[in-house]
Design a protein around this motif. Structure first.
Motif, short mmCIF file in Angstrom:
data_model
loop_
_atom_site.label_atom_id
_atom_site.label_comp_id
_atom_site.label_asym_id
_atom_site.label_seq_id
_atom_site.Cartn_x
_atom_site.Cartn_y
_atom_site.Cartn_z
N TRP A 1 75.24 16.80 -21.38
CA TRP A 1 75.17 17.88 -20.39
C TRP A 1 76.50 18.55 -20.07
CZ3 TRP A 1 70.57 19.79 -19.11
CH2 TRP A 1 69.44 18.97 -19.33
N LEU A 2 77.55 17.75 -19.97
CA LEU A 2 78.79 18.32 -19.44
C LEU A 2 79.39 19.43 -20.30
CD1 LEU A 2 80.45 15.14 -17.83
CD2 LEU A 2 79.17 16.98 -16.72
N PRO A 3 79.45 19.26 -21.62
CA PRO A 3 80.02 20.35 -22.42
C PRO A 3 79.26 21.67 -22.25
CG PRO A 3 79.83 18.37 -23.75
CD PRO A 3 79.09 18.10 -22.47
N LYS A 4 77.93 21.58 -22.20
CA LYS A 4 77.13 22.79 -22.01
C LYS A 4 77.44 23.43 -20.65
CE LYS A 4 73.09 20.88 -23.25
NZ LYS A 4 71.66 20.69 -23.47
N MET A 5 77.60 22.57 -19.66
CA MET A 5 77.91 23.10 -18.32
C MET A 5 79.31 23.71 -18.30
SD MET A 5 76.13 20.42 -15.68
CE MET A 5 76.66 21.35 -14.26
N ALA A 6 80.23 23.05 -18.98
CA ALA A 6 81.61 23.55 -19.00
C ALA A 6 81.67 24.93 -19.63
CB ALA A 6 82.51 22.58 -19.75
N ARG A 7 80.78 25.18 -20.58
CA ARG A 7 80.75 26.50 -21.23
C ARG A 7 79.90 27.49 -20.43
NH1 ARG A 7 80.07 23.08 -25.87
NH2 ARG A 7 77.84 23.55 -25.87
N ALA A 8 79.43 27.04 -19.27
CA ALA A 8 78.63 27.90 -18.37
C ALA A 8 77.34 28.36 -19.03
CB ALA A 8 79.45 29.10 -17.89
N GLU A 9 76.75 27.50 -19.84
CA GLU A 9 75.53 27.88 -20.54
C GLU A 9 74.27 27.64 -19.71
OE1 GLU A 9 77.37 26.90 -24.93
OE2 GLU A 9 75.63 25.77 -24.25
N ILE A 10 74.44 26.87 -18.61
CA ILE A 10 73.25 26.50 -17.85
C ILE A 10 73.27 27.16 -16.48
CG2 ILE A 10 72.01 24.57 -16.81
CD1 ILE A 10 73.10 22.79 -18.98
N ASN A 11 72.13 27.69 -16.08
CA ASN A 11 71.98 28.23 -14.73
C ASN A 11 70.93 27.38 -14.01
OD1 ASN A 11 73.74 30.59 -14.99
ND2 ASN A 11 72.25 31.18 -16.54
#
Lengths: 376, 393
Positions: free
Chosen positions: B116-126
């Motif tokens: 989860w964290l890398p995706k969140m770091a790239r702001a891919e998740i809302n």
């Protein structure tokens, strides 16, 4: 960022709290309120022995070279204990001597202040009752023997116990108001000084001081002729924040004691502190104090660092005065009937909060300063 | 005592100030910041474009450990960043980002962190927030949405409300009851998942007609066990990790301070009866009083943050910080409208509306914030109980 007190400050706080609890109980506060002098020499001597008078004085003049923040810590405890003494007056008058005194004046005054042998009183305000330069009409003019001072000072704290007055006088009536002010250290025993006590809501020791052809030797002029106003302005800034520290102490006492009382006072079969409305009053008081405290400490820190802080000082004094007033009002409400009596401690703080509200400038006065600082 | 920041912290303030100053220039006309990001397509596009830049700079994850793409910073750096972005009204950190990130960092497994964290770091998740329910508002632990095990999945059923950001979201976090026999706080589990079949949103339009909140109907929504954060029945603590993340919510005061500056500007430029508003004694007093209030609120937020950086429990202080600043913003909005008189009531669409009708809008929004995330009353209760030790009944 480090918002903790230093270890030394924590120690100072503990010592002061213990000392004042032991030596200055509320019974003595009441006694001092009735006393025309309002000052106990034996306790004053012990305070001096603890190094309090010399706290802000450099080591070379027998002081301990503490910071302004150190002084705030001490004053907070004094406010908490409702101490009646000329400490505050002496401390704020010490600053101009430190700032603009000659070497000779420093050697003459500072070690005596540190030893508790010299009490100073600030003779600033006049019947105009303003903290603006224009309000100063007490006149000092050169004379063969030095200077001759004439005028009426009002709201002078601790006039009866002072050895010297720090008298703010006008030495030039033709220049703009800020440019004709000069400071003098006036021997309180000088011929021509007449002191009349003023009864106040806080039973603190204030007087009218009449200067009638009072002769001051030339060497007692403090700083430059006509150059006194910036010194007074700095004094007022420090005095205002210093008063705020006392108010923090008084508000802290109020909140703490109201919480304790709310836990033990039973009505309708429950401690009143279990009622939502009382909980919310207390939560609001605690929150207001916390917020105002930040303003005061920040202003104090800026003063200590020598940074410009006209706006922050104004904010601190305007807000802290109102928080103290509001919290003591709620304090009386929470203590109920007994809180309104002469015998209960709450009233001591209630009356003091109203006393200091206008001292060194009312909230309206300081808010206008904030407005000016915001270029409104 | 020392109010000075370190040179590194000053550098962060400077750099983010410069960044936000530039980004603020691109804001849509009449932009009021914060919630506006979710309201309109235009606002959303602006938000996304800023967030991507923020993510690229690594500012999205300031407090994360470096091994997960963060910068290992403490609460004070986060405070500085939050203060700057709120002051410039730049929508830099996506809604609910910190809630979920803190939960995963503190309670997630190694596998979940990597997932989860890398995706969140790239702001891919809302994210959409699935916490409150119609009968569980301030008393959140009363929630009744259930999650029942079925093979490798949990099947979730129930209704959520105030699902903020849902119409812009692709993922949702849900606090659901997994054991009705346990004491209230302890039978709850924290799920995260991509939004899919079984989730239906219905807009819950705010009084100013804007769309931020939603009602969410959950009907046999399946979530894999793998997506439980923390232990089964321990979801309350995962949620609290997020809530505890930035206790000194400096953004509320910093944003309000900026609003006050707008009001001051208005008062300096607007005449009434031949006199500038800013020259009228009563108005000067009011403006100065607000300036004092905001300074106090900011200093208090710093103080809470300082305590937090030392690892202190700051429940009461954080509650004080929150209610004070939220009440302050509401008061400012209403005072501003009063000062503007009839003009103050005009909405953004009118050419006569001062500041694009911003204060009438804030007067409505702010009254949501004295409720959302803990009402003023609940916060005072928290102070009374945990800070002052008063009896609960």
């Amino acid at each position: 960022m480090n918002l903790d007190l230093t270890e030394e400050q924590e120690m100072l706080r503990r010592t002061a709290r213990d000392f004042l609890a032991k030596e200055f109980p509320k019974t003595l506060v009441r006694e001092m309120e009735e006393d025309p002098i309002g000052f106990r020499a034996d306790i004053w001597k012990k305070m001096a022995e603890l190094g309090w008078m010399g706290l802000i004085i450099p080591e070379e003049y027998d002081g301990s070279m503490g910071s302004f923040m150190d002084l705030l810590v001490l004053l907070e405890e004094m406010g908490r204990a409702c101490l009646v003494s000329p400490f505050f007056s002496t401390a704020i008058c010490t600053f101009p001597i430190l700032d603009s005194g000659s070497e000779e004046q420093k050697r003459g005054f500072l070690p005596r202040i540190a030893a508790g042998e010299e009490i100073l009183a600030l003779a600033l305000t006049e019947p105009a009752a303003t903290y603006a330069a224009a309000g100063i009409t007490t006149k000092a003019r050169e004379d063969k023997k030095g200077c001759l001072i004439n005028g009426t000072k009002l709201f002078v704290h601790d006039a009866q116990t002072a050895q010297h007055f720090l008298c703010i006088a006008r030495t030039n009536f033709w220049s703009p108001p800020e440019e004709g002010i000069t400071l003098f250290l006036v021997d309180a025993k000088s011929h021509g000084i007449r002191i009349t006590p003023l009864p106040t809501i806080a039973d603190d020791k204030q007087s009218e001081v009449l200067f009638d052809d009072v002769v001051v030797p030339g060497e007692n002029m403090l700083g430059r002729l006509n150059g006194g106003w910036p010194v007074v302005r700095r004094l007022l800034e420090r005095a205002s924040v210093a008063k705020c520290a006392e108010m923090i102490g008084g508000t802290d006492w109020t909140v703490e004691n109201c919480v304790a009382y709310a836990k033990e006072r039973v009505q309708f079969g429950k401690p009143i502190g279990s009622f939502g409305i009382i909980q919310h009053y207390l939560a609001e008081m605690w929150t207001e104090l916390g917020h105002a405290r930040g303003l005061v400490y920040y202003a104090g820190w800026l003063l200590d660092q020598g940074f410009p802080c006209a706006r922050e000082v104004a904010m601190a004094k305007a807000r802290m005065s109102e928080v103290y007033r509001h919290c003591t009002r709620m304090g009386v409400q929470i203590f109920g009937g007994i809180g309104t009596t002469r015998e209960h401690d709450m009233g001591l703080y209630y009356r003091r909060a109203r006393q200091v509200l206008s001292l060194f400038g009312s909230p309206d006065f300081w808010r206008e300063k904030v407005a000016l600082e915001m270029r409104l | 005592m020392d109010f000075k920041f370190t040179p590194e912290q000053e550098a962060l303030r400077e750099e983010s100030t410069e960044f936000c100053g530039e980004e603020a220039k691109r804001a849509p006309e009449g932009w009021i910041g914060g919630l506006a990001a979710e309201e309109t397509d235009e606002g959303w596009a602006y938000h996304r474009s800023v967030v991507e830049k923020v993510a690229a700079k690594g500012w999205l994850c300031l407090p994360w450990p470096e091994e997960y793409g963060g910068q290992g910073h403490g609460p004070i750096e986060q405070l500085i960043f939050n203060e700057v972005t709120a002051y410039y009204r730049v929508p830099a950190i996506p809604m609910h980002f910190m809630t979920v990130a803190a939960g995963i960092l503190m309670y997630g497994t190694e596998g979940q962190k990597k997932e989860w964290l890398p995706k969140m770091a790239r702001a891919e998740i809302n994210w959409a927030e699935g916490l409150s329910e119609p009968n569980a508002g301030s008393d959140l632990a009363a929630l009744t949405t259930t999650a029942v095990a079925d093979g490798d999945d949990y099947v979730i059923n129930g209704q959520k409300v105030w699902t903020s950001g849902a119409h812009r979201a692709d993922h949702i976090f849900i606090l659901a009851r997994t054991d009705p026999n346990l004491p209230r706080h302890r039978g709850l589990t924290f799920f995260i998942n991509r939004i899919g079949p079984g989730i239906e949103f219905r807009p819950l339009i705010f009084m100013n007609r804007s769309h931020l909140y939603n009602e969410t109907f959950i009907d046999d929504f399946r979530v894999s066990r793998r997506n439980i954060i923390g232990k089964l029945n321990q979801g309350w603590y995962v949620m609290m990790a997020g809530r505890n993340f930035a206790r000194a919510n400096v953004s509320v005061a910093a944003g309000g301070k900026r609003d006050l500056e707008d009001l001051i500007k208005y008062c300096k430029q607007t005449q009434e009866g031949g006199e500038f508003l800013a020259k009228k004694p009563l108005i000067r007093q009011r403006l100065a009083d607000f300036a004092i209030d905001y300074e106090a609120a900011l200093k208090f937020a710093y103080y809470v943050c300082w305590l937090q950086s030392k690892g202190k429990d700051v429940a009461a202080e954080a509650a004080a910080c929150g209610y004070y600043a939220n009440e302050l913003n509401l008061r400012l909005a209403n005072t501003a409208m009063e000062i503007m008189g009839l003009y103050g009531t005009l909405k953004g669409g009118s050419k006569w509306a001062p500041l694009y009708g911003k204060f009438q809008d804030l007067s409505q929004w702010s009254s949501g914030f004295t409720i959302a995330g803990g009402t003023t009353e609940i916060r005072k209760n928290v102070i009374a109980w945990t800070g002052l030790g008063l009896p609960r009944d």
